[in-house]
Design a protein around this motif. Structure first.
Motif, PDB file in Angstrom:
ATOM      1  N   LEU A 114      -0.914 -15.141  14.679  1.00  0.00           N
ATOM      2  CA  LEU A 114      -0.116 -15.764  13.376  1.00  0.00           C
ATOM      3  C   LEU A 114       1.258 -15.461  13.742  1.00  0.00           C
ATOM      4  O   LEU A 114       2.306 -16.266  13.468  1.00  0.00           O
ATOM      5  CB  LEU A 114      -0.512 -14.988  12.245  1.00  0.00           C
ATOM      6  N   THR A 115       1.514 -14.126  14.431  1.00  0.00           N
ATOM      7  CA  THR A 115       3.078 -14.001  14.746  1.00  0.00           C
ATOM      8  C   THR A 115       3.645 -15.080  15.605  1.00  0.00           C
ATOM      9  O   THR A 115       4.671 -15.520  15.649  1.00  0.00           O
ATOM     10  CB  THR A 115       3.250 -12.612  15.663  1.00  0.00           C
ATOM     11  N   PHE A 116       2.737 -15.463  16.918  1.00  0.00           N
ATOM     12  CA  PHE A 116       3.013 -16.565  17.699  1.00  0.00           C
ATOM     13  C   PHE A 116       3.147 -17.940  17.095  1.00  0.00           C
ATOM     14  O   PHE A 116       4.294 -18.360  17.129  1.00  0.00           O
ATOM     15  CB  PHE A 116       1.793 -16.658  18.829  1.00  0.00           C
ATOM     16  N   MET A 117       2.235 -18.109  15.860  1.00  0.00           N
ATOM     17  CA  MET A 117       2.256 -19.501  15.620  1.00  0.00           C
ATOM     18  C   MET A 117       3.481 -19.627  14.550  1.00  0.00           C
ATOM     19  O   MET A 117       4.420 -20.462  14.520  1.00  0.00           O
ATOM     20  CB  MET A 117       1.115 -19.799  14.721  1.00  0.00           C
ATOM     21  N   PHE A 118       3.828 -18.397  13.794  1.00  0.00           N
ATOM     22  CA  PHE A 118       5.141 -18.405  12.735  1.00  0.00           C
ATOM     23  C   PHE A 118       6.364 -18.569  13.610  1.00  0.00           C
ATOM     24  O   PHE A 118       7.157 -19.385  13.302  1.00  0.00           O
ATOM     25  CB  PHE A 118       4.827 -17.033  11.993  1.00  0.00           C
ATOM     26  N   LEU A 119       6.459 -17.820  14.779  1.00  0.00           N
ATOM     27  CA  LEU A 119       7.744 -18.053  15.437  1.00  0.00           C
ATOM     28  C   LEU A 119       7.824 -19.142  15.967  1.00  0.00           C
ATOM     29  O   LEU A 119       8.960 -19.950  16.269  1.00  0.00           O
ATOM     30  CB  LEU A 119       7.801 -16.783  16.546  1.00  0.00           C
ATOM     31  N   TRP A 120       6.768 -19.718  16.794  1.00  0.00           N
ATOM     32  CA  TRP A 120       6.795 -21.270  17.573  1.00  0.00           C
ATOM     33  C   TRP A 120       7.276 -22.202  16.456  1.00  0.00           C
ATOM     34  O   TRP A 120       7.794 -23.228  16.597  1.00  0.00           O
ATOM     35  CB  TRP A 120       5.614 -21.303  18.160  1.00  0.00           C
ATOM     36  N   ASN A 121       6.499 -22.123  15.437  1.00  0.00           N
ATOM     37  CA  ASN A 121       6.456 -23.264  14.308  1.00  0.00           C
ATOM     38  C   ASN A 121       8.139 -23.119  14.097  1.00  0.00           C
ATOM     39  O   ASN A 121       8.693 -24.338  13.713  1.00  0.00           O
ATOM     40  CB  ASN A 121       5.554 -22.940  13.095  1.00  0.00           C
ATOM     41  N   MET A 122       8.903 -22.042  13.750  1.00  0.00           N
ATOM     42  CA  MET A 122      10.145 -21.915  13.426  1.00  0.00           C
ATOM     43  C   MET A 122      10.982 -22.575  14.627  1.00  0.00           C
ATOM     44  O   MET A 122      11.678 -23.241  14.215  1.00  0.00           O
ATOM     45  CB  MET A 122      10.408 -20.662  13.291  1.00  0.00           C
ATOM     46  N   VAL A 123      10.794 -22.022  15.830  1.00  0.00           N
ATOM     47  CA  VAL A 123      11.375 -22.763  17.044  1.00  0.00           C
ATOM     48  C   VAL A 123      11.109 -24.306  17.124  1.00  0.00           C
ATOM     49  O   VAL A 123      12.019 -25.092  17.423  1.00  0.00           O
ATOM     50  CB  VAL A 123      10.762 -22.242  18.403  1.00  0.00           C
ATOM     51  N   GLY A 124      10.212 -24.731  16.700  1.00  0.00           N
ATOM     52  CA  GLY A 124       9.871 -26.185  16.842  1.00  0.00           C
ATOM     53  C   GLY A 124      10.762 -27.092  15.808  1.00  0.00           C
ATOM     54  O   GLY A 124      10.964 -28.036  16.098  1.00  0.00           O
TER      55      GLY A 124
END
Length: 805
Positions: free
Chosen positions: A751-761
């Motif tokens: 979830l940490t990975f997805m939250f951060l990468w969704n923000m970057v995307g």
């Protein structure tokens, strides 16, 4: 006078939701106070909920067949093993045997134990059998005249060697024995489900703490103990919750530089959690070992939307100065986009209901209820409270955007909305998709670790499991094949011969340690009846000889009317690859040799249940991905009335999902009950970033600003809030990585990975797509609210717009 005039103009353009909320603020506060008191009382009464039935797909053919024969499946019931071991010496001493007897008696009286099925070497039905010149000789393993003397202990040793339980109930090195404890998942008299946490605590208190000593060690494994240990881990989860609250508070204060703007969104997010727990209790649900994580996720989501409100209020206060007007305009500009984002979250979570596994469905329900609570507490209550408390001048000044001064960071990020950088971004994004798809092909279904993968390898449970599997010849991974025949037909020669053939067939399948079936008992009986001569270890064609052997078959391998025989497979492990290979071989054998008189049906035992779960998850994985993206895309389209908006918001999410699967493969995290919901959770929450960014970007594009300038302004308003919430969400779950519960640590990492990468995307890839897809004559923006006024300084491009744009 100016404020009154402006207030009048704002009221004229206000829509119904705004008029209802801000026109009756005292009533709104009163209703929220009463609702919170009631739901807090309900939340206080919520209880842990753990059920074996909720962990398995009830409509799967394997589980339906297991439930059909559950009364006859003693080997497939919910049970645990308690191993009592000596550190020095062996079990042949009176002190050890007395302790074993006391432990067995203690377990007998623990609520939830099936007393009729409890077994230890002290049990009268644990017997030895021997062939003598006069026929069979048999008796209880513990001699009837046992008195603790040296002679009695030697007799016990002899009886154990005759019993055939060495390796199953007695360790190969004679340093420990096992107490087999069948459990009632549901009380047969009251119908109440077993309280696994209380049951586990009783075991710890009455058995391990009471009897473990310098020379006695106790090891406990089994589904009830596993669930109990998982529920015990909730205490650690609350510690992480406190740490998360503290970190979030600090981050909010650093972002707002105002205590009121820090406390209010945090307070409203905590209220959302209280509402969620209270509503769950009213709906008849408890908190299981998986849904216990949802309140912390709801808290993080609530804070992320609260920050958007605080950010918008601060910007409007900087322009208008009047707290009520500023709050109303902030609400007006956010409520449609916020509602779209939160409804997308909720419906994304609801898609988990398509998975026929109770704990995942309850997780989806809990998350959806939490999101519904956030809509009320953070989009309604928070603006009302802020309209009274307002913000300090220092906080407003800190968050105010200076139109005459370019922010270096956001000016740099706004380059993503220029054609050259956008083209490079799209190529990098395409490469990201490629890496994700290629790496995700190595991702596996099911558990990839030995022992209980829900707990860490060094947990007490997994250490106990390691002890038992290394000291006993029988694996803890059991798959039971149910052989169905007509009444009184399971022992007919043609059927018992086919069972024996199946026995030999499965023993040669990689991954199968050993097999036990009624055919084995019949052959061993034939040997015993012929003076133990191994040449007679075969199946006689004479039915009367077979019938004599069937009389010795235990109930765990055959039911009373001989219409069901059980073949028990002991496996090397419960990895998905192993289970798939073995179930395929069973089904292949059934297709080749099964007929209307005999049917080899799957499956029972813990490995059989896991095989069914893996098959359900393999199907559900693609269904969830398809459904959640379809639903979210449809909601985005309905909100913006634009396919361009759908592409710009959804494609960055897809890249994150693909990269997440590659990460799972790299970290050896399989798709299972604990990790499958991450897909819906990550997409449901991640879409918020894109909706807020695209909403503001289209708002400024409609006012005639060039793409880069419009994106720069979107960054300085909602973009910085998106960046903050991305980090806040990540920090909200990154502490889970330290959890003693491994599946929670895995979820925290993913979830940490997805939250951060969704923000970057959203900050990087979305503007790149918009640069090439949005045409000046077709600018989407339905979700922004038609009546939203722009801040005064944004009615025209700020200075430097030409040189920077």
């Amino acid at each position: 006078m100016e404020h009154a005039e402006f207030k009048y103009d704002a009221l004229k353009t206000a829509r119904l939701p705004e008029r209802l909320i801000f026109g009756h603020r005292p009533l709104v506060l009163l209703l929220f106070t009463l609702a919170t008191l009631f739901l807090a009382y309900q939340a206080y009464q919520i209880k842990p909920d753990a059920s074996f039935a909720k962990l398995v797909p009830q409509t799967h053919p394997f589980i339906q067949k297991m439930n059909e024969h559950m009364r006859d499946l003693r080997a497939a019931g919910v049970s645990l093993k308690v191993s009592v071991a000596v550190r020095e010496g062996d079990i042949f001493n009176d002190e050890y045997l007395a302790t074993l007897s006391q432990i067995s008696d203690e377990i007998f009286y623990i609520p939830g134990v099936d007393k009729n099925g409890l077994k230890s070497i002290w049990s009268p039905d644990v017997r030895w059998t021997m062939v003598t010149e006069d026929g069979f000789d048999m008796g209880s393993v513990i001699p009837p005249d046992y008195d603790g003397s040296k002679e009695s202990l030697e007799q016990l040793r002899l009886n154990l060697n005759r019993s055939g339980i060495i390796g199953s109930m007695v360790a190969n090195d004679f340093k420990s024995t096992i107490i087999e404890v069948p459990i009632y998942d549901t009380d047969p008299t009251t119908g109440e489900q077993l309280n696994y946490l209380e049951f586990s605590r009783n075991l710890e208190k009455l058995v391990r703490q009471s009897y473990e000593s310098e020379n006695i060690s106790i090891h406990i494994i089994g589904f009830p103990k596993l669930i109990g240990d998982l529920l015990e881990g909730i205490g650690a989860i609350f510690i992480f919750a406190a740490v998360t609250l503290l970190i979030t508070f600090v981050l909010l204060y650093v972002y707002t530089r105002d205590l009121r703007a820090t406390f209010v969104p945090l307070f409203c997010s905590i209220l959302a959690v209280i509402w969620q727990l209270g509503l769950l209790r009213l709906a008849g649900y408890g908190l299981n070992a998986y849904s216990i994580l949802v309140p912390f996720l709801v808290l993080a989501i609530g804070v992320s939307h609260g920050v958007q409100v605080i950010n918008a209020v601060a910007l409007q206060l900087g322009d208008r100065g009047h707290r009520l007007i500023a709050t109303r305009l902030a609400f007006r500009g956010l409520y449609i986009a916020g509602m779209t984002a939160l409804i997308s979250d909720g419906i994304g979570f609801i898609t988990l209901l398509v998975i026929d596994i109770g704990v995942i469905q309850e997780l989806g329900i809990a998350a959806s209820i939490g999101v519904a609570s956030i809509i009320l507490t953070n989009l309604v209550l928070l603006p009302v409270i802020i309209s009274y408390t307002s913000m300090s001048k220092a906080g407003v000044k800190h968050m105010k955007v200076d139109p005459n001064r370019r922010h270096k960071l956001w000016s740099l990020v706004s380059l993503c909305a220029t054609p050259k950088v956008a083209a490079i971004s799209l190529l990098v994004g395409l490469a990201g998709y490629g890496v994700g798809i290629w790496g995700g092909q190595k991702m596996q279904i099911g558990d990839l670790d030995s022992g209980a993968p829900e707990l860490r390898p060094d947990s007490r449970y997994n250490l106990d499991n390691s002890f038992i599997t290394s000291n006993y010849a029988v694996s803890s991974d059991i798959l039971v094949v149910m052989v169905e025949t007509p009444l009184q037909a399971c022992g007919l020669y043609r059927n018992i011969r086919l069972i024996d053939k199946f026995d030999w067939y499965m023993e040669n399948v990689p991954g199968v340690q050993s097999v036990i079936s009624p055919a084995d008992v019949v052959r061993m009986t034939a040997t015993a009846l012929n003076e133990g001569n191994a040449r007679w270890e075969t199946l006689s064609r004479r039915q009367r000889v077979i019938d004599g052997g069937l009389a010795n078959v235990p109930r765990s391998l055959m039911n009373l009317d001989c219409s069901l025989a059980m073949v028990v497979l002991f496996l090397d492990d419960h990895k998905a690859e192993t289970l798939e290979r073995i179930t395929d071989e069973v089904q292949s054998f059934q297709q080749r040799f099964g007929n209307d008189q005999i049917h080899f049906a799957l499956a029972a035992g813990n490995a059989g249940v896991e095989a069914a779960t893996n098959e359900e998850i393999a199907v559900a994985q693609s269904q969830i991905l398809t459904l959640v993206y379809t639903v979210v895309a449809a909601l985005v389209f309905l909100s913006f009335r634009s396919l361009v908006a759908v592409i710009c918001i959804i494609l960055p999410l897809g890249m994150t999902s693909a990269l997440c699967q590659a990460l799972m493969a790299q970290l050896d995290i399989g798709i299972k009950v604990a990790t499958l919901p991450v897909v819906a959770l990550g997409v449901g929450v991640g879409v918020d970033y894109g909706i807020y960014i695209f909403s503001r970007l289209s708002f400024y594009l409609r006012r005639g600003l060039p793409m880069r300038e419009a994106y720069y302004l979107a960054l300085t308003t909602t973009g910085r809030a998106v960046a903050f919430t991305g980090f806040a969400l990540g920090i909200g779950v990154v502490t889970w990585i330290l959890s003693p519960i491994k599946y929670q640590a895995d979820m925290g990492m993913l979830l940490t990975f997805m939250f951060l990468w969704n923000m970057v995307g959203a900050l990087w890839l979305l503007p790149a797509l918009a640069t090439f897809l949005i045409r000046p004559t077709k600018i989407p923006g339905r979700a922004t609210g038609a009546a939203e006024p722009a801040p005064a300084e944004y009615h025209q491009p700020p200075g430097n717009a030409k040189t920077e744009g």
